[in-house]
Design an enzyme around this catalytic site. Structure first.
Site, PDB file in Angstrom:
ATOM      1  N   GLU A 206       2.343  39.132  15.909  1.00 33.35           N
ATOM      2  CA  GLU A 206       2.864  37.728  15.878  1.00 33.35           C
ATOM      3  C   GLU A 206       2.252  36.873  16.928  1.00 33.35           C
ATOM      4  O   GLU A 206       2.774  36.179  17.796  1.00 33.35           O
ATOM      5  CB  GLU A 206       4.254  37.483  15.935  1.00 33.35           C
ATOM      6  CG  GLU A 206       5.101  38.120  14.748  1.00 33.35           C
ATOM      7  CD  GLU A 206       6.239  37.701  14.210  1.00 33.35           C
ATOM      8  OE1 GLU A 206       7.289  37.139  15.494  1.00 33.35           O
ATOM      9  OE2 GLU A 206       7.162  38.107  13.520  1.00 33.35           O
TER      10      GLU A 206
ATOM     11  N   GLU B  82       6.767  43.218   8.500  1.00 26.04           N
ATOM     12  CA  GLU B  82       8.089  42.874   8.761  1.00 26.04           C
ATOM     13  C   GLU B  82       8.700  42.265   7.639  1.00 26.04           C
ATOM     14  O   GLU B  82       8.134  40.946   7.324  1.00 26.04           O
ATOM     15  CB  GLU B  82       8.286  41.941  10.102  1.00 26.04           C
ATOM     16  CG  GLU B  82       7.951  42.979  11.298  1.00 26.04           C
ATOM     17  CD  GLU B  82       8.320  42.071  12.518  1.00 26.04           C
ATOM     18  OE1 GLU B  82       9.101  41.141  12.716  1.00 26.04           O
ATOM     19  OE2 GLU B  82       7.725  42.411  13.493  1.00 26.04           O
TER      20      GLU B  82
END
Ligand SMILES: O=[N+]([O-])c1ccc(O[C@@H]2O[C@@H](CO)[C@H](O)[C@H]2O)cc1
Length: 495
Positions: A171, A290
């Site tokens: 991320e 995720e």
């Protein structure tokens, strides 16, 4: 009356079993008192909880991403190898807890062998960088005879760990990420890290970071910039998404599969745009590494957490509706099996996990465990298209008018067995479903409940579980089933 048509001739693609992956982060009690607790009565000589290992195997998880998550972006792997008594206690900047480093690289590899899962490794591209990444890769994968691989040998692992899948950071578009970067900054670092890692081992599978979620202001553009730099060097681009009801809008939440579906289509389009620009024959695939339901509204934010020892964090307790949504998200992943090759339910234990534990005590299955376990067990190997007609539609504030039925199917040519996975996303209406098919019903299992907010607890661990549905049968070449509101189903048929 709704009609669902499948035909073994209409193929989406072969199912990559790594679609049933999960995620273990050094966060809250996922590692400590989750998978690892040497003092637990069920712990083996490595300190791994056997009660949890058994549930992990039953869940059917095939691959696990490690060690983060936000944690990885300031994690220095050398803190977590070597004699345990010499390992440092460090402040983890992601979750602001003291990391004892009693579980690290070699422990995770040992655990993954016992859990029979493929490890997926994320490297630190926040405060780490190229050197950290290639050193960790050499420590893990080189045969004995170099300083780094001999350290692994000295630490008790003579054989290379042979880790095949590596994520280039986590991320990196998120302002919450330690070492957060612009798309251009990240693209250059990912490019050079991938180049260096391929010098160690050309055949690795590399995952480059996509956006943290579809609401990021740079969603789509981040992927374009990153892929323009890295297209030739990587195999997959990552997607992350967490779903929860907003302002009590349960109708939109039940249709969250719509959002995941649109997100996947957008990233496929972006990847294919770069493919066209590059006049490249290679087709990039997606790693949805995720995804889950996460009640983020209950999370105080990192700065709302005091500095502390490792303890409970985001231990969401999942309801029947949450399980129906998880089942529908799995359906979405299967519907895109031609492009999504890896997916990780985040996370595995305690931290927004399908498995919950008590320190020193019991372990149990959350509601979301069940659709995952049944899909992992019965799906495959070939994913088929489903064509639905005549079914009701629902109005949602978030996605407009969408079909109530959400479905996929898989076929096993060897046995002739067909598995239909279907969700009724309507809160109010039951659906009578017809499936034209020449065989018989092998099983019809469903997840729904009068009380859609029911949950499993340590004292009542089987309150929410799949039930066998009676009365679903094939008559005159048509299988007929009734799907209650807000319900998930597996209908397995012989053909
Ligand atoms: O939407 N957000 O604001 C948001 C913030 C943080 C965030 O972190 C991700 O989720 C964490 C929990 O699985 C992982 O460590 C990280 O990769 C994911 C989403």
């Amino acid at each position: 009356m709704a009609r669902l048509v499948v035909n073994p001739g209409f193929v989406v693609g072969e199912l990559d079993r790594r679609l049933f992956g999960s995620f273990v982060e050094h966060m809250g009690r996922c590692v400590y008192t989750g998978i690892y607790e040497p003092e637990h009565p069920s712990a083996d000589q490595d300190g791994f909880r056997q009660d949890v290992l058994e549930l992990v195997r039953e869940l059917g998880v095939t691959a696990v991403r490690y060690p983060g998550g936000n944690f990885v972006s300031n994690y220095h792997w050398e803190d977590g190898v070597g004699p345990k008594e010499q390992r440092p206690r460090r402040l983890d900047l992601a979750w602001r807890a003291i990391e004892p480093n009693q579980f690290g690289t070699d422990e995770f590899v040992a655990w993954s062998r016992k859990a029979e899962i493929e490890p997926i490794w994320a490297v630190n591209l926040g405060t780490g960088g190229i050197r950290d990444a290639v050193n960790l890769l050499q420590y893990c994968n080189l045969p004995p005879g170099t300083a780094l691989s001999d350290r692994r040998v000295a630490n008790g692992s003579p054989e290379p760990h042979d880790i095949r899948i590596w994520c280039l950071g986590n991320e990196m578009d998120g302002p919450w990420q330690i070492g957060h970067k612009t798309a251009e900054e990240y693209a250059r670092l990912a490019e050079e890290t991938a180049n260096a890692m391929r010098r160690v081992e050309p055949g690795l599978e590399l995952v480059v970071c996509g956006s943290s979620n579809a609401s990021m202001p740079t969603f789509g553009e981040w992927e374009r910039v990153v892929l323009e730099r890295t297209y030739d060097l990587v195999d997959h681009i990552s997607l992350h998404a967490y779903y929860e009801p907003h302002d009590g809008d349960q109708a939109s939440f039940l249709a969250a599969s719509e959002e995941m579906d649109r997100m996947i289509s957008s990233i496929v389009a972006t990847a294919d745009h770069v493919k066209a620009l590059k006049r490249n024959d290679k087709q990039l695939t997606l790693s949805f590494d995720e995804w889950n339901v996460w009640y983020q509204k209950n999370f105080p934010g990192e700065l709302g957490l005091g500095l502390r020892e490792v303890g409970p964090l985001i231990e969401d307790t999942y309801t029947v509706d949450d399980a129906v949504v998880v089942g529908s998200l799995l359906i979405t992943l299967l519907r895109h099996a031609d492009r999504v090759k890896i997916a990780c339910l985040a996370q595995l234990v305690n931290v927004i996990g399908p498995i919950r534990t008590e320190p020193g005590g019991r372990a149990w299955r959350q509601s979301i465990f069940h659709p995952f376990a049944l899909t992992a067990r019965f799906a495959g190997p070939t994913v088929l298209q489903t064509a639905v007609s005549g079914g009701p539609e629902i109005d949602t504030a978030a996605f407009g008018r969408v079909p109530a039925l959400w479905s996929t199917a898989t076929y096993d040519e060897r046995t002739g067995e067909l598995a239909i996975f279907v969700v009724n996303r309507s809160e109010n209406d039951k659906i009578d479903l017809e499936i034209p098919v020449a065989g018989n019903v092998i099983r019809h299992l469903a997840l729904y409940d009068e009380d859609r907010s029911a949950v499993n607890t340590a004292d009542d661990p089987d309150r929410v579980q799949p039930r066998a549905v009676d009365g679903t049968e094939v008559v005159d070449g048509v299988c007929r089933a009734t799907l209650p509101p807000a319900s998930w189903h597996l209908i397995q048929l012989s053909t």
